[in-house]
Design an enzyme around this catalytic site. Structure first.
Site, PDB file in Angstrom:
ATOM      1  CE1 TYR A   1      39.984  37.001  44.108  1.00  0.00           C
ATOM      2  CE2 TYR A   1      40.265  37.849  41.877  1.00  0.00           C
ATOM      3  CZ  TYR A   1      40.592  36.942  42.862  1.00  0.00           C
ATOM      4  OH  TYR A   1      41.549  35.992  42.615  1.00  0.00           O
TER       5      TYR A   1
ATOM      6  CE  LYS B   1      43.906  36.970  44.741  1.00  0.00           C
ATOM      7  NZ  LYS B   1      44.915  36.056  45.345  1.00  0.00           N
TER       8      LYS B   1
END
Length: 251
Positions: free
Chosen positions: A157, A161
């Site tokens: 994740y 990002k």
């Protein structure tokens, strides 16, 4: 146009059911009427979001948008701008996923990459084109403190990002001088449906608090913001912690 006190006449939420996005719309609606375009997949959740903002005083339009279908992104953005100028666009979609599964399962990893990074870049290019055509506007991208240094607990994740963050930070420079602002907002742990059931991290926050950061940052022309603000100093320190020590921290 955004008026002298920072109030927009129109707002586009890419990720039309985002809790942070909807809280941002409500924050603006508290200051007066706003035309809100919700871009998302047609669903009961999108209909509920539209009804919620209508009750708050918005004029609401919806546009079909699927983050994983890059072929429709340009057309979705064009449709959003077809009803009139867009003052502020918020890139608010994203998935967290199962982080242990994500580094061991190709499909899970690809979904995170496609939604959080590829789609964010795709719509960013389309939004930049439309804002340049109309000659004004402000783009807000929801990044994460997870982008600032990869952690064992959520590095897939965090990597997606990090890519989003780098793209919109660069887009800030590319659009400088064209009357178009870009703000990258880096929330920490936010209490939403996406994080329900997870242990809250220190300095956790709410969608409404992040919305306040977005509104104040756009109004002041701030290019980068953390939510809450003290995370800026926490992450600045963590970026410089040596790896042997960093990997032992309870993060």
């Amino acid at each position: 146009m955004i008026d002298a006190v920072g109030h927009p006449s129109s707002l586009l939420l890419l990720g039309g059911t985002s809790e942070i996005g909807l809280a941002t719309a409500e924050r603006y609606l508290a200051g007066g009427p706003v035309r809100v375009v919700l871009a998302g997949r047609q669903s009961p959740r999108l209909a509920d979001a539209a009804a919620r903002l209508t009750r708050a005083g918005a004029t609401v339009e919806t546009v079909e948008f699927d983050a994983r279908d890059a072929a429709v992104h340009t057309e979705a953005v064009r449709k959003a701008f077809a009803g009139g100028d867009i003052d502020i666009a918020v890139v608010a979609f994203g998935v967290l996923g199962d982080q242990e599964k994500a580094w061991q399962d190709i499909d899970a990893a690809v979904e995170l990459a496609e939604v959080n990074y590829v789609a964010a870049v795709s719509v960013g290019v389309a939004l930049a084109a439309e804002f340049r055509r109309q000659g004004h506007g402000h783009l807000v991208a929801l990044s994460s403190v997870a982008a600032e240094r990869a952690r064992r607990s959520n590095f897939v994740y965090g990597s997606t990002k990090a890519g989003l963050d780098a793209f919109y930070t660069g887009l800030t420079e590319a659009l400088r001088g064209e009357g178009i602002g870009v703000t990258v907002v880096r929330p920490g742990f936010v209490h939403t449906k996406m994080t329900e059931g997870l242990d809250a991290a220190p300095l956790s926050t709410t969608p409404e608090a992040v919305a306040d950061v977005i509104v104040s940052s756009v109004s002041s022309g701030k290019e980068q913001a953390w939510a809450p603000a003290p995370l800026r100093f926490v992450m600045s320190a963590l970026r410089h912690v040596p790896r042997p020590i960093f990997r032992r921290l309870p993060l």
